[in-house]
Design an enzyme around this catalytic site. Structure first.
Site, short mmCIF file in Angstrom:
data_model
loop_
_atom_site.label_atom_id
_atom_site.label_comp_id
_atom_site.label_asym_id
_atom_site.label_seq_id
_atom_site.Cartn_x
_atom_site.Cartn_y
_atom_site.Cartn_z
N GLU A 8 -23.37 14.25 -42.94
CA GLU A 8 -24.06 13.20 -43.69
C GLU A 8 -23.10 12.16 -44.25
OE1 GLU A 8 -27.22 12.98 -47.39
OE2 GLU A 8 -27.44 14.53 -45.86
N ASP A 103 -26.81 17.16 -44.90
CA ASP A 103 -27.13 18.03 -46.02
C ASP A 103 -28.29 18.95 -45.68
OD1 ASP A 103 -25.14 17.10 -47.61
OD2 ASP A 103 -26.42 15.99 -49.00
N TYR A 307 -24.11 23.99 -52.95
CA TYR A 307 -24.97 22.82 -52.74
C TYR A 307 -25.78 22.52 -54.01
CZ TYR A 307 -28.42 19.81 -50.43
OH TYR A 307 -29.21 18.75 -50.07
#
Length: 777
Positions: A8, A103, A307
């Site tokens: 990303e 992501d 994350y």
């Protein structure tokens, strides 16, 4: 041929390359090794085209051209990043397979999907789905690549979200802007969030402060002393309060009841993004966007947390051994060495449902530190990292233990209640900088319940029952219930009810998470997560959007609505598109998107409903009278925030990109209802005239005229129905309100628009549960 890996962002791409192709050549916009070529998207390279890409006539905003509902949505590259898109096109032509390494979430899936659709890539795709960027996790992720087809439902949900936002934003913004000659941004999520702020502001303005009196006594028995609060109905007469104090002072009393209960407080839940943003806002004053940016840097740049854009406060069973390894890795960190020394791995196990709850983990587990040592972090990064580490370590500690003493003291037939929370063991609270004194929204497990705790108005009602004293102490408390006590002192204190508090970004995030519902129970709030306003990844952007378009201002931590924001909500509600002003309904849309992602609902059905609603918005606004130009507060302090848009004038791209919104059903606090329901003062108090039965289902109360509106006689027991006497610029009569509660509408009434032109409309009761009204032309 080689495999093209599309990450990303550049940092993520370089992290991946360092693991799977450590000797890759750095070609600036990509890295190439023997088996893999790794490149990146730099966020959104592709977006949905604006209306003028479908037809030149849409370059001008004309109401007559609405609604705009494309049969097929067109994609348009971002001109600022078109060079990187060309790089991906060229690299893909040299590869026979792709890896989606964006992501691991809905937006990451959407970014990759748009690139693939626009470039027409036909190579087979596998998905890298990882929760942190440590070398071990990346290596394991590539060993366990999944077929992209497994994420087809998530792709459909992402596409539906994007196209729904486009339809509501483009059509709603153009409709309201051209009708009212003011640039008004409307969106699927942004508008209900704005309406939450509007409703809170109206509650604050409608609040009438009320003085009342509390009587507190100081009691002694040998070496033990304690304070108690008089029990009874709220005292409004100061003379009565002074009389009770004088009656008890110096007299001997008895312990009527004495209960001792052992309680435990367990660690706060692990962080999800929203809870982390709320905590950082409360402790450091960080905006939601700032916390997200810092957390993203800790994840992507420093690789020291997992994350961050997660919706979960729990982990899976396979994460438990990982948590133990992370604890070991923290032993070498100077800042946490002492805390780690006191930690015990036995508290973190698969059976601990405060930590491990696979049923509540979907795409990602809770935010945790990684095994990578934190090096040079900025001061702000250090603060957020510290929150995450302490929260993580707390689960390796025992519960905090207390004895809660509840005493009822009787003196001269007057009762006084005391609640003392005696600390036995600090447990996990040793990790908190304030020793656990600060509030927090993310607890798991049982809490010790004091004697009522929150002060009047603390939760926004402004009409709380009197505060009961809760004394916290680490000293022993001993009382012999069979022996008398002396009321050594007693005094009456003047108190005042408090209005609801302005939203901060932290409290607004909490409201967004539960679609505006005031939910204190952790389990119920967890259940609402699927139907909140927006997602953890988008809520910060929604708040920033409201600032950018001039709808809200910040006064320190407080969020205040501007004249433009206030008028925007009133116009949207006045148009009769209630769905666009309902946070609960918009939350249900978000729930439906989550169901689409899980394969439990149809994206086509969802989009058909959105299209029908888009048509309804345009039809309702078409018959709405134009607003008076001064309504938007231009030239006033804190007002305006955007220029006017002449009807049929220039395209307003900024407004057209309105991302997600809808405005809320009115959430009325008991204080607002009490203000409406309280009878007007008179020389000879009389029972207020009953207008009719309360229409709220199951209520059974009576509607009567109060000081500012028509409220329900059951407001003290929770009925939130209220109709304000001043509504839509006119004063309602008893006959009008009786017609509303009995028939659901009034007859035709005369109104004037901002230009002074007369028109006729009915007032409708659109929500019998709250008293929300709307106009029907």
């Amino acid at each position: 041929m080689k495999t093209l890996v599309i990450a990303e962002k550049p940092d993520m791409g370089r992290n991946i390359a360092s693991v799977i192709e450590p000797k890759a050549k750095n070609m600036r916009s990509y890295l190439e090794g023997e088996r893999y070529i790794i490149t990146w998207a730099i966020g959104h390279l592709i977006g949905l085209a604006e209306p003028d890409r479908y037809d030149d006539k849409y370059k001008k905003w004309n109401f007559g051209d609405l609604p705009i509902i494309p049969e097929q949505f067109k994609l348009l590259p971002n001109p600022k990043t078109k060079d990187q898109l060309a790089v991906i096109r060229e690299l893909a032509s040299r590869c026979d397979s792709l890896v989606n390494a964006c992501d691991a979430g809905r937006e990451g899936q959407h970014i990759f999907s748009l690139i693939r659709r626009h470039l027409g890539l036909r190579q087979p795709v596998r998905r890298l789905w990882i929760s942190d960027l440590t070398a071990e996790t990346i290596r394991r992720g590539f060993e366990e690549l999944k077929d992209e087809a497994e994420y087809a439902n998530l792709t459909e949900a992402a596409r539906a979200r994007s196209e729904a936002d486009w339809l509501i934003g483009m059509n709603g913004s153009r409709a309201f802007t051209t009708k009212h000659n003011e640039l008004l941004s409307v969106g699927r999520v942004q508008t209900p969030v704005l309406a939450l702020i509007y409703d809170r502001q109206k509650q604050i303005e409608a609040f009438d402060s009320m003085k009342f009196y509390e009587v507190a006594g100081l009691f002694e028995q040998g070496a033990t002393s304690y304070r108690g609060l008089w029990q009874g109905d709220r005292i409004l007469d100061p003379a009565k309060a002074e009389a009770i104090a004088a009656k008890a002072k110096g007299k001997t009393g008895a312990v009527e009841s004495y209960e001792v209960k052992d309680t435990k407080e367990y660690p706060f839940k692990l962080y999800d993004l929203t809870l982390l943003q709320r905590d950082a806002n409360g402790k450091f004053g960080f905006s939601a966007k700032k916390t997200l940016d810092v957390a993203q840097a800790l994840y992507e740049k420093h690789k020291v947390i997992s994350y961050p854009r997660t919706n979960s406060n729990y982990v899976n069973e396979e994460n438990i051994p990982e948590m133990h390894r992370i604890l070991d890795s923290l032993r070498g960190a100077d800042d946490y060495r002492d805390f780690v020394a006191g930690a015990d791995k036995r508290f973190v196990h698969k059976g601990n449902r405060g930590v491990c709850n696979p049923a509540k983990v979907e795409d990602h587990h809770a935010i945790m530190p990684t095994m990578k040592r934190a090096g040079a972090l900025s001061p702000d990064e250090r603060k957020v990292y510290d929150l995450i580490v302490r929260r993580f370590l707390s689960h390796f500690y025992p519960a905090a233990e207390y004895k809660v003493h509840t005493v009822m003291t009787l003196v001269e037939q007057e009762r006084f209640k005391t609640t003392i929370k005696q600390l036995l063991s600090l447990g996990w609270k040793a990790l908190l900088p304030d020793g656990g004194a600060g509030k927090d929204g993310g607890r798991s497990g049982k809490k010790a319940r004091g004697g009522g705790g929150a002060s009047a108005g603390a939760s926004g009602s402004g009409d709380k029952e009197q505060e009961e004293p809760l004394e916290e102490t680490d000293a022993p408390f001993e009382l012999d219930a069979s022996q008398p006590v002396l009321c050594a002192d007693a005094e009456a204190k003047e108190k005042e009810t408090q209005p609801p508090k302005h939203y901060t970004e932290g409290t607004l995030l909490k409201a967004m998470e539960s679609a505006g519902k005031q939910i204190e129970d952790d389990e119920l709030r967890d259940a609402m997560k699927d139907s909140g306003l927006g997602t953890p990844a988008t809520r910060a952007a929604t708040i920033e959007r409201l600032k950018q378009v001039g709808y809200i201002d910040m006064q320190g931590k407080k969020i205040v609505i501007t004249p433009k924001g206030r008028t925007a909500v009133e116009l949207i509600r006045g148009a009769g598109v209630e769905l666009l002003t309902s946070p609960e309904m918009t939350g249900q849309w978000e729930k439906r998107l989550n169901e689409i992602a899980r394969g439990q609902a149809s994206a086509e059905t969802f989009m058909n409903n959105v299209k029908r609603f888009t048509v309804q918005i345009v039809d309702k606004v078409r018959v709405q009278p134009p607003a008076v130009r001064t309504a938007f507060g231009r030239g006033e302090a804190g007002g305006g925030g955007g220029g006017s848009a002449p009807a049929g004038g220039k395209s307003r791209r900024a407004a057209g990109k309105a991302a997600g919104a809808a405005a809320p059903a009115r959430t009325r606090r008991r204080s607002a209802v009490a203000t409406a329901a309280a009878p007007a003062p008179s020389a000879a108090p009389a029972a207020p005239a009953v207008i009719g039965a309360c229409p709220r289902p199951g209520c059974g109360g009576q509607i009567f005229m109060g000081r500012k509106g028509y409220g329900c006689s059951h407001y003290k027991t929770g009925c939130s129905f209220v109709i304000w006497k001043m509504s839509f610029g006119r004063s309602l009569t008893d006959a009008m309100v009786r017609s509303l509660i009995e028939k659901g509408k009034t007859g035709k009434l005369k109104f004037k628009n901002g230009a002074g032109e007369a028109y006729e409309a009915r007032i409708l009761l659109v929500n019998p549960g709250t008293g929300e009204l709307a106009l029907e032309a």
